[in-house]
Design an enzyme around this catalytic site. Structure first.
Site, PDB file in Angstrom:
ATOM      1  N   MET A   1       0.696  -1.329  -0.041  1.00  0.00           N
ATOM      2  CA  MET A   1       0.042   0.119  -0.281  1.00  0.00           C
ATOM      3  C   MET A   1       0.902   1.331   0.016  1.00  0.00           C
ATOM      4  O   MET A   1       2.125   1.357   0.259  1.00  0.00           O
ATOM      5  CB  MET A   1      -0.868   0.048   1.269  1.00  0.00           C
ATOM      6  CG  MET A   1      -1.850  -1.080   1.269  1.00  0.00           C
ATOM      7  SD  MET A   1      -3.633  -0.615   1.086  1.00  0.00           S
ATOM      8  CE  MET A   1      -4.179  -2.244   1.129  1.00  0.00           C
ATOM      9  N   CYS A   2       0.199   2.464  -0.165  1.00  0.00           N
ATOM     10  CA  CYS A   2       1.043   3.613  -0.297  1.00  0.00           C
ATOM     11  C   CYS A   2       1.040   4.180   0.903  1.00  0.00           C
ATOM     12  O   CYS A   2       0.673   3.580   1.987  1.00  0.00           O
ATOM     13  CB  CYS A   2       0.295   4.606  -1.371  1.00  0.00           C
ATOM     14  SG  CYS A   2      -0.156   3.719  -2.822  1.00  0.00           S
ATOM     15  N   GLU A   3       1.709   5.578   1.414  1.00  0.00           N
ATOM     16  CA  GLU A   3       1.521   6.242   2.227  1.00  0.00           C
ATOM     17  C   GLU A   3       1.324   7.781   2.173  1.00  0.00           C
ATOM     18  O   GLU A   3       1.642   8.233   1.300  1.00  0.00           O
ATOM     19  CB  GLU A   3       2.652   6.092   3.414  1.00  0.00           C
ATOM     20  CG  GLU A   3       3.088   4.584   3.936  1.00  0.00           C
ATOM     21  CD  GLU A   3       4.366   4.908   4.968  1.00  0.00           C
ATOM     22  OE1 GLU A   3       4.142   5.890   5.631  1.00  0.00           O
ATOM     23  OE2 GLU A   3       4.735   3.600   5.464  1.00  0.00           O
ATOM     24  N   ILE A  78       3.501   8.661  -1.239  1.00  0.00           N
ATOM     25  CA  ILE A  78       4.634   7.997  -1.683  1.00  0.00           C
ATOM     26  C   ILE A  78       3.943   6.470  -2.415  1.00  0.00           C
ATOM     27  O   ILE A  78       2.874   6.121  -1.405  1.00  0.00           O
ATOM     28  CB  ILE A  78       6.087   7.701  -0.763  1.00  0.00           C
ATOM     29  CG1 ILE A  78       5.255   7.003   0.446  1.00  0.00           C
ATOM     30  CG2 ILE A  78       6.493   8.896  -0.784  1.00  0.00           C
ATOM     31  CD1 ILE A  78       6.262   6.708   1.303  1.00  0.00           C
TER      32      ILE A  78
END
Length: 278
Positions: A1-3, A78
């Protein structure tokens, strides 16, 4: 997953300290190596910097980290790609115009069975479920409010209802801003912290960096930072629960749908314009 990373402040503020921690997670201390982006609002305008290369190796990210752009509303992301190729067009944040103002959106998670939802005139350019959901949100807003209401909190309450629908399609953690407000919505992982006097020191988890906020602030400064995971190891971050949202304005929490959020909201101090780092 993204942040995700977001900021709301009552004075023009740079996000260099927090961004320094985030970029390390973009391929160094974390697996989010499929691109990054950041949007700074300045008045009615904005500056966006993006790169589909790993954040911690990006010369553009290095420049942003060292260049103290001042803003009261910031959205950053990100990426760890799960839908759509690694490319600039699929890199967050995404920005669109509605009601004569720019809206910026970033998403962490993955959705399914959403393709038949109408987006009206708001069409995605890339292939991500994130950009599609942003276009759908804008379409819902435009349908509900042909003109923006006098009280913008009505708009964000409606957005929260739309987010409730989106999370039925999967994981939907979101940051959204129109330059004046910053909204967060949580499905599983999202934290926030409001810094105000008396200020102290803080150290990043992902980088050997410590800052003494007392040396860079005034007693009237208020800054909220929102992140997928806490960025510092010596401060108390508030974890959002599934289905919770928070609305921040000039660094203050002004709206939320959970008692945990409301209990830590404070009365707004008088604003004093000053530039500084947090």
């Amino acid at each position: 997953m993204c942040e995700l990373l977001g900021m709301s402040a009552n004075v023009p503020t740079d996000i260099c300290f927090s961004f320094a921690g985030l970029i390390q997670r973009g391929g160094n201390t974390g697996p989010h190596s499929d691109g990054w982006g950041i949007t700074f609002y300045e008045g009615k305008g904005f500056r966006t910097f993006k790169d589909h290369n790993p954040c911690y190796q990006s010369k553009i990210a290095e420049w942003v980290q060292n260049y103290p752009i001042k803003s009261q509303s910031v959205i950053s992301h990100i990426r760890q790609a799960n839908r759509g190729e690694v490319s600039l067009v699929n890199t967050h944040p995404f920005t669109r115009e509605l009601w004569g103002r720019y809206w910026t959106f970033a998403h962490n998670g993955q959705l399914a069975e959403y393709e038949d939802w109408p987006t009206g005139r708001h069409r995605p350019v890339g292939e991500t479920d994130s950009e599609f959901s942003f276009c759908w949100l804008l379409s819902q807003l435009e349908s509900k409010f042909p003109k923006p209401p006098a009280d913008m909190t009505d708009v964000f309450r409606f957005i929260a209802q739309c987010c409730d629908q989106l999370q039925t399609k999967g994981v939907f953690n979101m940051l959204l801003s129109d330059g004046h407000y910053v909204m967060s919505y949580c499905t599983n992982h999202l934290y926030w912290i409001t810094r105000r006097a008396p200020f102290g020191k803080a150290s990043l988890i992902d980088e050997e960096m410590t800052v003494n906020f007392r040396e860079k602030t005034t007693p009237n400064d208020v800054v909220t930072v929102i992140a997928t995971q806490p960025l510092t190891n010596d401060e108390t971050w508030h974890r959002m629960k599934p289905g919770e949202y928070g609305l921040f304005h000039h660094g203050e929490l002004i709206e939320g749908n959970a008692e945990q959020l409301k209990e830590v909201a404070y009365a707004k101090p008088k604003e004093k314009k000053k530039r500084r780092q947090i």
